[in-house]
Scaffold this motif. Structure first.
Motif, PDB file in Angstrom:
ATOM      1  N   SER A   1     -49.651  64.706  61.057  1.00 33.33           N
ATOM      2  CA  SER A   1     -48.704  64.652  59.945  1.00 33.33           C
ATOM      3  C   SER A   1     -47.298  65.006  60.388  1.00 33.33           C
ATOM      4  CB  SER A   1     -49.161  65.603  58.828  1.00 33.33           C
ATOM      5  OG  SER A   1     -50.372  65.167  58.247  1.00 33.33           O
ATOM      6  N   ARG A   2     -47.189  65.937  61.304  1.00 33.66           N
ATOM      7  CA  ARG A   2     -45.875  66.336  61.811  1.00 33.66           C
ATOM      8  C   ARG A   2     -45.164  65.154  62.448  1.00 33.66           C
ATOM      9  NH1 ARG A   2     -43.536  71.268  63.645  1.00 33.66           N
ATOM     10  NH2 ARG A   2     -41.425  70.785  64.376  1.00 33.66           N
TER      11      ARG A   2
ATOM     12  N   LEU B   1     -37.693  55.650  61.837  1.00 34.78           N
ATOM     13  CA  LEU B   1     -38.594  54.832  62.634  1.00 34.78           C
ATOM     14  C   LEU B   1     -39.771  54.356  61.790  1.00 34.78           C
ATOM     15  CD1 LEU B   1     -38.710  57.037  65.865  1.00 34.78           C
ATOM     16  CD2 LEU B   1     -37.347  54.970  65.476  1.00 34.78           C
ATOM     17  N   PRO B   2     -40.473  53.315  62.234  1.00 32.09           N
ATOM     18  CA  PRO B   2     -41.673  52.881  61.506  1.00 32.09           C
ATOM     19  C   PRO B   2     -42.752  53.955  61.542  1.00 32.09           C
ATOM     20  CG  PRO B   2     -40.960  51.223  63.114  1.00 32.09           C
ATOM     21  CD  PRO B   2     -40.179  52.458  63.394  1.00 32.09           C
ATOM     22  N   PRO B   3     -43.706  53.895  60.630  1.00 32.39           N
ATOM     23  CA  PRO B   3     -44.842  54.819  60.708  1.00 32.39           C
ATOM     24  C   PRO B   3     -45.536  54.672  62.056  1.00 32.39           C
ATOM     25  CG  PRO B   3     -44.867  53.610  58.638  1.00 32.39           C
ATOM     26  CD  PRO B   3     -43.818  52.976  59.481  1.00 32.39           C
ATOM     27  N   PRO B   4     -45.938  55.761  62.681  1.00 33.30           N
ATOM     28  CA  PRO B   4     -46.597  55.659  63.985  1.00 33.30           C
ATOM     29  C   PRO B   4     -47.960  54.983  63.892  1.00 33.30           C
ATOM     30  CG  PRO B   4     -45.857  57.907  63.541  1.00 33.30           C
ATOM     31  CD  PRO B   4     -45.747  57.146  62.259  1.00 33.30           C
ATOM     32  N   ALA B   5     -48.387  54.455  65.020  1.00 32.32           N
ATOM     33  CA  ALA B   5     -49.759  53.969  65.148  1.00 32.32           C
ATOM     34  C   ALA B   5     -50.654  55.116  65.602  1.00 32.32           C
ATOM     35  CB  ALA B   5     -49.829  52.828  66.152  1.00 32.32           C
TER      36      ALA B   5
ATOM     37  N   ALA C   1     -59.654  54.801  58.626  1.00 31.96           N
ATOM     38  CA  ALA C   1     -59.458  55.054  57.199  1.00 31.96           C
ATOM     39  C   ALA C   1     -58.784  56.405  56.983  1.00 31.96           C
ATOM     40  CB  ALA C   1     -60.801  55.004  56.475  1.00 31.96           C
ATOM     41  N   HIS C   2     -59.197  57.391  57.757  1.00 30.75           N
ATOM     42  CA  HIS C   2     -58.576  58.712  57.662  1.00 30.75           C
ATOM     43  C   HIS C   2     -57.121  58.658  58.113  1.00 30.75           C
ATOM     44  CE1 HIS C   2     -58.224  63.030  57.589  1.00 30.75           C
ATOM     45  NE2 HIS C   2     -57.937  63.077  58.877  1.00 30.75           N
ATOM     46  N   GLY C   3     -56.866  57.956  59.209  1.00 35.30           N
ATOM     47  CA  GLY C   3     -55.497  57.837  59.704  1.00 35.30           C
ATOM     48  C   GLY C   3     -54.591  57.114  58.725  1.00 35.30           C
ATOM     49  N   ARG C   4     -55.122  56.088  58.093  1.00 39.86           N
ATOM     50  CA  ARG C   4     -54.332  55.356  57.106  1.00 39.86           C
ATOM     51  C   ARG C   4     -53.962  56.266  55.937  1.00 39.86           C
ATOM     52  NH1 ARG C   4     -56.164  50.371  53.211  1.00 39.86           N
ATOM     53  NH2 ARG C   4     -54.073  49.759  52.577  1.00 39.86           N
TER      54      ARG C   4
ATOM     55  N   LEU D   1     -53.484  59.400  56.077  1.00 32.41           N
ATOM     56  CA  LEU D   1     -52.460  60.342  56.529  1.00 32.41           C
ATOM     57  C   LEU D   1     -51.070  59.714  56.587  1.00 32.41           C
ATOM     58  CD1 LEU D   1     -54.273  62.176  59.485  1.00 32.41           C
ATOM     59  CD2 LEU D   1     -53.708  63.132  57.245  1.00 32.41           C
ATOM     60  N   GLY D   2     -51.010  58.383  56.755  1.00 22.85           N
ATOM     61  CA  GLY D   2     -49.716  57.720  56.834  1.00 22.85           C
ATOM     62  C   GLY D   2     -49.476  56.937  58.103  1.00 22.85           C
ATOM     63  N   PHE D   3     -50.483  56.829  58.972  1.00 20.58           N
ATOM     64  CA  PHE D   3     -50.347  55.977  60.151  1.00 20.58           C
ATOM     65  C   PHE D   3     -50.336  54.515  59.724  1.00 20.58           C
ATOM     66  CE2 PHE D   3     -52.326  59.697  62.347  1.00 20.58           C
ATOM     67  CZ  PHE D   3     -51.359  59.882  63.321  1.00 20.58           C
ATOM     68  N   LEU D   4     -49.836  53.664  60.622  1.00 21.38           N
ATOM     69  CA  LEU D   4     -49.849  52.223  60.380  1.00 21.38           C
ATOM     70  C   LEU D   4     -50.276  51.543  61.673  1.00 21.38           C
ATOM     71  CD1 LEU D   4     -49.312  49.925  58.393  1.00 21.38           C
ATOM     72  CD2 LEU D   4     -46.967  49.829  59.241  1.00 21.38           C
ATOM     73  N   GLY D   5     -51.535  51.106  61.736  1.00 12.57           N
ATOM     74  CA  GLY D   5     -52.061  50.469  62.933  1.00 12.57           C
ATOM     75  C   GLY D   5     -52.594  51.474  63.939  1.00 12.57           C
ATOM     76  N   ARG D   6     -53.110  50.917  65.054  1.00 12.68           N
ATOM     77  CA  ARG D   6     -53.761  51.801  66.019  1.00 12.68           C
ATOM     78  C   ARG D   6     -53.780  51.174  67.409  1.00 12.68           C
ATOM     79  NH1 ARG D   6     -58.913  55.538  64.718  1.00 12.68           N
ATOM     80  NH2 ARG D   6     -58.541  56.971  66.438  1.00 12.68           N
ATOM     81  N   ALA D   7     -53.735  52.032  68.419  1.00 11.77           N
ATOM     82  CA  ALA D   7     -53.927  51.601  69.795  1.00 11.77           C
ATOM     83  C   ALA D   7     -55.411  51.446  70.076  1.00 11.77           C
ATOM     84  CB  ALA D   7     -53.307  52.608  70.762  1.00 11.77           C
ATOM     85  N   ALA D   8     -55.749  50.494  70.939  1.00 15.00           N
ATOM     86  CA  ALA D   8     -57.135  50.218  71.313  1.00 15.00           C
ATOM     87  C   ALA D   8     -57.238  50.176  72.829  1.00 15.00           C
ATOM     88  CB  ALA D   8     -57.590  48.892  70.710  1.00 15.00           C
TER      89      ALA D   8
END
Length: 291
Positions: free
Chosen positions: A180-181, A191-195, A213-216, A218-225
């Protein structure tokens, strides 16, 4: 420290990727496959994924790949700035036409970002996009300073494996406060919401979906794979639900018919922030129908 205006509009996120696929820089054949994987951005890793005796080869192979623009954006995670490899990475990569951005690992001070921005500035006076990775308690404490350090910073993200080790945590929930920080710091810096950081078990797709789902939330947008099989799970997790799309459509239509703050019969209240969120939802929904 050079801060940007706060990013409140949907336009600031319309081009934000949802999927970022890491691939090792010393395996160019894997990089070529990654470019056709459907990932929004391919991240060629010269750091953790490459053994010390393969660093030079990884660097030269990546430089060859990026001598011309690739079919999808390619970022390169260089070696940590306090290593002997970092300067060679910057020297070899910064001038390349095909480089989309540099990802900077283990950043804990704004001055490090400024130094790279000045070192990697293109000769034409433009700015090479930078994405600092915060992987320590000190980096998280300085999240806003780092996010706002230079106009070249286009995003920040957590490196959760290193952060776990630094904090000595065992329960994944212990990372929610650092997450969240960083999300708040990114938005405060315009800046855009972090991944989200990677999900390390490439076969645990159910766990990946729950984590997304949990990350979304919290406010994340997308994810690294770290494997192509993770990409569809991330896409689905961050795609708006039918109910979210319907609500967003009502909000946008109502705002177009009657500009300004208002209350809808459904009980929704519309103001600029809510309208921006609705537009972002519709932008993300369009990804599901793109060719």
């Amino acid at each position: 420290m050079t801060a940007r205006p706060p990013a409140a509009s949907a336009a600031s996120v319309t081009s934000v990727p949802l999927t970022w696929l890491y691939v090792p820089g010393d395996r160019p054949e894997v990089v070529v496959k990654a470019l056709a994987s459907g990932a929004d951005v391919v991240i060629v890793d010269l750091e953790d994924a490459v053994a010390p005796d393969r660093k030079e080869y990884a660097r030269s192979a990546t430089a060859e790949l990026l001598s011309e623009p690739p079919p999808v954006p390619v970022h390169v995670r260089v070696n940590a700035l306090d290593t002997v490899h970092a300067e060679d990475d910057l020297k070899a990569l910064a001038p390349l036409r095909g480089l989309g951005a540099l990802r900077l690992p283990k950043i804990s001070a704004a001055a490090d970002v400024v130094r790279v921005a000045e070192r990697a500035a293109p000769a034409d006076g433009g700015a090479l996009p930078l994405h600092p990775l915060l992987e320590s308690a000190l980096g998280v404490e300085r999240a806003y300073e780092i996010a706002a350090a230079h106009p070249s910073v286009r995003g920040v993200a957590l490196g959760e494996a290193d952060l776990r080790a630094d904090l000595g945590v065992r329960d994944d929930r212990a990372l929610d406060w650092p997450r969240s920080r960083v999300i708040v710091a990114a938005r405060a810096a315009g800046l855009p919401p972090p991944a989200q950081s990677i999900h390390p078990d490439t076969r645990d797709l159910d766990g990946l979906a729950r984590s997304c789902a949990h990350g979304r939330a919290l406010g994340f947008l997308g994810r690294a794979a770290i494997h192509p099989r993770q990409l569809p799970v991330i896409e689905r997790a961050y795609a708006p639900t039918p109910a979210e799309i319907e609500s967003a459509e009502h909000i946008v239509e109502a705002a177009a018919a009657r500009p300004g703050a208002q209350a809808l019969p459904t009980g929704h209240f519309i103001d600029p922030a809510i309208l921006a969120q609705a537009r972002r939802t519709l932008t993300l929904a369009q990804r599901a129908t793109r060719p």
